[in-house]
Design an enzyme around this catalytic site. Structure first.
Site, PDB file in Angstrom:
ATOM      1  N   ASN A  21      -5.241  -1.863  -4.384  1.00 29.96           N
ATOM      2  CA  ASN A  21      -4.681  -0.658  -5.012  1.00 29.96           C
ATOM      3  C   ASN A  21      -3.562  -1.099  -5.957  1.00 29.96           C
ATOM      4  O   ASN A  21      -2.498  -1.538  -5.509  1.00 29.96           O
ATOM      5  CB  ASN A  21      -4.152   0.273  -3.914  1.00 29.96           C
ATOM      6  CG  ASN A  21      -3.546   1.558  -4.472  1.00 29.96           C
ATOM      7  OD1 ASN A  21      -3.239   1.650  -5.658  1.00 29.96           O
ATOM      8  ND2 ASN A  21      -3.349   2.543  -3.616  1.00 29.96           N
ATOM      9  N   HIS A  58      -9.275   6.653  -8.709  1.00 33.08           N
ATOM     10  CA  HIS A  58      -8.198   5.719  -8.374  1.00 33.08           C
ATOM     11  C   HIS A  58      -8.634   4.893  -7.173  1.00 33.08           C
ATOM     12  O   HIS A  58      -9.183   5.433  -6.216  1.00 33.08           O
ATOM     13  CB  HIS A  58      -6.923   6.509  -8.056  1.00 33.08           C
ATOM     14  CG  HIS A  58      -5.871   5.676  -7.420  1.00 33.08           C
ATOM     15  ND1 HIS A  58      -5.419   4.510  -8.005  1.00 33.08           N
ATOM     16  CD2 HIS A  58      -5.198   5.798  -6.242  1.00 33.08           C
ATOM     17  CE1 HIS A  58      -4.505   3.973  -7.215  1.00 33.08           C
ATOM     18  NE2 HIS A  58      -4.359   4.727  -6.147  1.00 33.08           N
ATOM     19  N   CYS A  83       0.440   6.457  -8.593  1.00 40.69           N
ATOM     20  CA  CYS A  83      -0.974   6.112  -8.839  1.00 40.69           C
ATOM     21  C   CYS A  83      -1.663   7.058  -9.819  1.00 40.69           C
ATOM     22  O   CYS A  83      -2.692   6.717 -10.405  1.00 40.69           O
ATOM     23  CB  CYS A  83      -1.742   6.065  -7.531  1.00 40.69           C
ATOM     24  SG  CYS A  83      -1.007   4.939  -6.344  1.00 40.69           S
TER      25      CYS A  83
HETATM   26  C1  LIG Z   1      -3.609   2.937   5.290  1.00 38.04           C
HETATM   27  C2  LIG Z   1      -5.003   3.156   5.808  1.00 38.04           C
HETATM   28  C3  LIG Z   1      -5.913   2.069   5.282  1.00 38.04           C
HETATM   29  C4  LIG Z   1      -4.959   3.015   7.325  1.00 38.04           C
HETATM   30  O1  LIG Z   1      -6.265   3.234   7.848  1.00 38.04           O
HETATM   31  P1  LIG Z   1      -6.493   4.226   9.056  1.00 38.04           P
HETATM   32  O2  LIG Z   1      -7.905   4.158   9.387  1.00 38.04           O
HETATM   33  O3  LIG Z   1      -5.905   5.563   8.659  1.00 38.04           O
HETATM   34  O4  LIG Z   1      -5.656   3.558  10.176  1.00 38.04           O
HETATM   35  P2  LIG Z   1      -4.459   4.179  11.025  1.00 38.04           P
HETATM   36  O5  LIG Z   1      -3.227   4.299  10.191  1.00 38.04           O
HETATM   37  O6  LIG Z   1      -4.958   5.406  11.731  1.00 38.04           O
HETATM   38  O7  LIG Z   1      -4.241   3.049  12.067  1.00 38.04           O
HETATM   39  C5  LIG Z   1      -5.229   2.713  13.058  1.00 38.04           C
HETATM   40  C6  LIG Z   1      -4.735   1.522  13.831  1.00 38.04           C
HETATM   41  O8  LIG Z   1      -4.815   0.360  13.007  1.00 38.04           O
HETATM   42  C7  LIG Z   1      -3.556  -0.297  12.984  1.00 38.04           C
HETATM   43  N1  LIG Z   1      -3.375  -0.936  11.688  1.00 38.04           N
HETATM   44  C8  LIG Z   1      -2.744  -0.457  10.597  1.00 38.04           C
HETATM   45  N2  LIG Z   1      -2.793  -1.367   9.610  1.00 38.04           N
HETATM   46  C9  LIG Z   1      -3.454  -2.425  10.103  1.00 38.04           C
HETATM   47  C10 LIG Z   1      -3.823  -3.671   9.564  1.00 38.04           C
HETATM   48  N3  LIG Z   1      -3.502  -4.042   8.302  1.00 38.04           N
HETATM   49  N4  LIG Z   1      -4.516  -4.527  10.332  1.00 38.04           N
HETATM   50  C11 LIG Z   1      -4.848  -4.217  11.585  1.00 38.04           C
HETATM   51  N5  LIG Z   1      -4.526  -3.043  12.168  1.00 38.04           N
HETATM   52  C12 LIG Z   1      -3.836  -2.159  11.431  1.00 38.04           C
HETATM   53  C13 LIG Z   1      -2.538   0.796  13.266  1.00 38.04           C
HETATM   54  O9  LIG Z   1      -1.349   0.260  13.777  1.00 38.04           O
HETATM   55  C14 LIG Z   1      -3.282   1.625  14.271  1.00 38.04           C
HETATM   56  O10 LIG Z   1      -3.165   1.019  15.515  1.00 38.04           O
HETATM   57  P3  LIG Z   1      -3.004   1.926  16.861  1.00 38.04           P
HETATM   58  O11 LIG Z   1      -4.278   2.733  16.918  1.00 38.04           O
HETATM   59  O12 LIG Z   1      -2.901   0.903  17.913  1.00 38.04           O
HETATM   60  O13 LIG Z   1      -1.794   2.748  16.651  1.00 38.04           O
HETATM   61  C15 LIG Z   1      -5.557   4.549   5.430  1.00 38.04           C
HETATM   62  O14 LIG Z   1      -4.878   5.542   6.176  1.00 38.04           O
HETATM   63  C16 LIG Z   1      -5.392   4.848   3.982  1.00 38.04           C
HETATM   64  O15 LIG Z   1      -5.968   4.191   3.137  1.00 38.04           O
HETATM   65  N6  LIG Z   1      -4.654   5.902   3.646  1.00 38.04           N
HETATM   66  C17 LIG Z   1      -4.414   6.293   2.308  1.00 38.04           C
HETATM   67  C18 LIG Z   1      -3.325   5.434   1.778  1.00 38.04           C
HETATM   68  C19 LIG Z   1      -3.235   5.540   0.298  1.00 38.04           C
HETATM   69  O16 LIG Z   1      -4.142   5.897  -0.359  1.00 38.04           O
HETATM   70  N7  LIG Z   1      -2.070   5.155  -0.189  1.00 38.04           N
HETATM   71  C20 LIG Z   1      -1.806   5.069  -1.547  1.00 38.04           C
HETATM   72  C21 LIG Z   1      -1.861   6.369  -2.219  1.00 38.04           C
HETATM   73  S1  LIG Z   1      -2.240   6.007  -3.830  1.00 38.04           S
END
Ligand SMILES: CC(C)(COP(=O)(O)OP(=O)(O)OC[C@H]1O[C@@H](n2cnc3c(N)ncnc32)[C@H](O)[C@@H]1OP(=O)(O)O)[C@@H](O)C(=O)NCCC(=O)NCCS
Length: 326
Positions: free
Chosen positions: A283, A253, A113
């Site tokens: 993204n 980004h 990214c």
């Molecule tokens: C991926 C991201 C959106 C997840 O959001 P989050 O608030 O951190 O969520 P978590 O990973 O803590 O998950 C919370 C819960 O939601 C659930 N969950 C994950 N994806 C889900 C989805 N698409 N729909 C519904 N529930 C989802 C998880 O399983 C978890 O459930 P649990 O509490 O029962 O275990 C977030 O962490 C993020 O954006 N991270 C950065 C990723 C990034 O930038 N990547 C690219 C780099 S360029």
């Protein structure tokens, strides 16, 4: 020494749109969850006949037209991608061939990214030292080809898209003022594709395990992203002797609207100076910043003399920032 700046931009998005409602039919998720946790409403997906290079050529033709130069005038093509057409040769070679940019040098760059900012920084050095006059930098990703549409933690985030910019010498005070790049390999497995390379060549077994799909530790990345984006943004502002209050446009980004908001708040940049298109495109990895830049140019959001800050973060992990006067 020359100062490098943008001469023209262009972008190309696949036509097919995948909405959150579409994803609700594929995985256990909801429009509400995706919107609240990421800010994404829809993303694009390339069709079977579209490739990283074909969309790159479309974006590049537009950028060259805006720059008012022919492909044969290019000295260098840098294609930032982690989703190349094929392992060999580079996607940049295919783009060079299809643009008819004979005689120039072309290579791929892999920084996920952050890749477009890495590419801009390389282009800037070539131009500043006089080694090149006209450099085409492309951010191109078809990450849908590496997504497991059964994995709700990744398939809701990423989308396909491409954008390009032609760089060349410009008159000060315009041009790239400061840049800074980082890599921290200890976090390599926060975001990776285990199979398909020399560590795990493609096999029936690797495919059965789904090891050719993107794996992500979203939570860990989130924390590193906010901290490093704030820090690197402040560094480039300091290098140029300006403050967050001087920024006219901040293009982060587009990883997650919550990351954008957290970084914006920490920097103290007013919300109306921050560009966001994540709700429409998701993204798009290294295409994210140049797509935003091209949309801002098309919308007339950039005036001569504006101070533009771009910061990115991605797999590697890599991060960086570039400060530019338009
Ligand atoms: C991926 C991201 C959106 C997840 O959001 P989050 O608030 O951190 O969520 P978590 O990973 O803590 O998950 C919370 C819960 O939601 C659930 N969950 C994950 N994806 C889900 C989805 N698409 N729909 C519904 N529930 C989802 C998880 O399983 C978890 O459930 P649990 O509490 O029962 O275990 C977030 O962490 C993020 O954006 N991270 C950065 C990723 C990034 O930038 N990547 C690219 C780099 S360029």
């Amino acid at each position: 020494m020359c100062v490098a700046g943008v001469l023209g931009t262009g972008s190309a998005l696949p036509e097919k749109i995948i909405t959150n409602a579409d994803l609700e039919k594929m995985v256990e998720t909801s429009d509400q969850w995706i919107t609240d946790r990421t800010g994404i409403k829809e993303r694009r997906q390339a069709g079977p006949h579209e490739t990283t290079s074909t969309l790159s050529v479309q974006a590049s033709v537009k950028a060259l037209k805006k720059a008012g130069i022919k492909a044969t005038e290019l000295d260098l093509i840098i294609c930032s991608t982690i989703s190349p057409d094929m392992p060999l040769p580079s996607t940049a070679s295919l783009i060079q061939r299809d643009l008819g940019a004979r005689g120039c040098c072309a290579f791929d760059l892999a920084a996920a990214c952050s890749g477009f900012l890495f590419g801009m920084t390389v282009a800037e050095q070539f131009i500043r030292t006089g080694a090149a006059q006209k450099v085409l930098v492309i951010g191109a990703e078809l990450l849908s080809r590496y997504l497991d549409y059964k994995d709700r933690t990744t398939c809701v985030i990423f989308g396909d898209g491409v954008a390009a910019a032609v760089f060349g010498p410009v008159e000060p005070p315009s041009g790239i003022l400061a840049h800074e790049l980082h890599t921290e390999g200890q976090y390599a497995e926060h975001l990776f594709i285990p199979a398909g390379g020399t560590a795990m060549p493609p096999s029936c077994e690797s495919i059965a395990k789904g090891a050719h799909f993107i794996k992500m530790r979203g939570n860990e990345l989130f924390k590193v992203a906010v901290r490093s984006l704030e820090e690197v943004s402040l560094h480039v502002l300091k290098k140029a002797g300006v403050t967050p209050h001087d920024i006219n446009l901040f293009i982060p980004h587009q990883a997650n609207q919550r990351i954008t908001e957290a970084v914006r708040e920490r920097l103290g940049v007013p919300a109306d100076r921050v560009y966001s298109n994540i709700s429409r495109v998701g993204n798009t990895s290294s295409a994210s910043i140049p797509i935003c830049l091209d949309e801002c140019v098309q919308a007339g959001r950039l005036k001569k003399g504006d101070l533009v800050l771009m910061s990115a973060f991605g797999a590697g992990v890599t991060w960086g920032a570039v400060l530019m006067r338009w």
